[in-house]
Design an enzyme around this catalytic site. Structure first.
Site, PDB file in Angstrom:
ATOM      1  CB  ILE A   3       1.844   7.059   5.630  1.00  0.00           C
ATOM      2  CG1 ILE A   3       2.056   6.111   6.793  1.00  0.00           C
ATOM      3  CG2 ILE A   3       1.786   6.305   4.339  1.00  0.00           C
ATOM      4  CD1 ILE A   3       0.924   5.165   6.992  1.00  0.00           C
ATOM      5  CB  ILE A  84       2.412   7.156  -2.344  1.00  0.00           C
ATOM      6  CG1 ILE A  84       1.074   6.476  -2.639  1.00  0.00           C
ATOM      7  CG2 ILE A  84       3.562   6.244  -2.690  1.00  0.00           C
ATOM      8  CD1 ILE A  84       0.904   6.102  -4.121  1.00  0.00           C
ATOM      9  CB  SER A  85      -0.260   5.466   2.487  1.00  0.00           C
ATOM     10  OG  SER A  85      -0.291   6.635   3.239  1.00  0.00           O
ATOM     11  CD  GLN A  86       1.834  -0.274   5.014  1.00  0.00           C
ATOM     12  OE1 GLN A  86       2.461   0.303   5.884  1.00  0.00           O
ATOM     13  NE2 GLN A  86       1.676  -1.577   5.000  1.00  0.00           N
TER      14      GLN A  86
END
Length: 234
Positions: A3, A84-86
């Site tokens: 993301i 890597i997504s928040q």
């Protein structure tokens, strides 16, 4: 997990390796602060999700040079043009899928393995598919090394799901799709939920909650505007 940026509705443990000059407890403090300031202060209320987010060592799922930024409120690069997504988005999607201890969950887009690790603490079994072979192999090794033994991974096309392991109580798609893949709908168990970002534009998608009723009919609700990298078919 992949993301770039997520916009919330408000628009806005395992082994740990110390960073240089810091000790393992400092990571624990950073996780606690992350949960308090980024999750509890917003709309993450499920105590099991909050506990899982406080347990999984996010700094072990990012490149070593980015460990110091692991608990900030944003995505981070993990190689192969992916991120890597928040933490907030990981927690939000986890909460929306409503995982239970006896559930079997499918994740499309393994990425670093972080989302799968969080799910593994909440479900009986996690199946995760990654189309990029280097990321898939790294994630598999990382998950095994850290002891997330109820996660199964494979390299493949997420649009096709994992038919041999279906049906699933929940499905999380961590990349933006132009449509809801029919194969994933078919593999969702009646009573199950799918969380998926959908949109015709790469600039913005809508995070959708897809619930399959007992009669097989779908109830689809729009939750929040988000921006994910595209869901790849090859």
């Amino acid at each position: 997990m992949r993301i770039w940026l997520a916009l919330s509705l408000s628009l806005c443990a395992c082994a740990a390796i110390p960073m240089q000059g810091e000790t393992a407890p400092s990571f624990e403090k950073l996780r606690k602060r992350m949960v308090l300031e980024q999750l509890q202060s917003r709309d993450i209320t499920d105590p099991r999700v909050l506990r899982a987010m406080e347990t999984v060592p996010r700094h072990l799922f990012v490149p070593p040079e980015l460990e110091a930024q692991a608990y900030t409120d944003g995505p981070l690069p993990i190689g192969e043009g992916q991120t890597i997504s928040q933490p907030y988005i990981v927690a939000l999607m986890t909460q929306l899928v409503r995982p239970e201890k006896d559930h079997k969950v499918l994740e499309i887009g393994t990425g670093s393995g972080y989302q799968a690790a969080v799910l593994s603490l909440l479900c009986r079994e996690v199946f995760s598919i990654e189309i990029l072979e280097p990321l898939a192999r790294q994630a598999q090794q990382r998950l095994q090394r850290l002891g997330y033994l109820n996660v199964r991974t494979r390299i493949g096309n997420g649009y096709q799901g994992w038919p041999e392991a279906a049906p699933f109580d929940g499905i999380l798609v961590t990349a933006g799709a132009t449509e809801i893949p029919p194969a994933l709908i078919e593999q969702l168990k009646p009573g199950g939920r799918m969380i998926i970002p959908v949109g015709a534009s790469l600039n913005t998608q809508i995070l959708k909650v897809v619930e399959k009723k007992s009669d097989g009919k779908l109830e689809i609700k729009d939750y929040s505007p988000v921006r994910f990298v595209p869901l790849r078919k090859q």
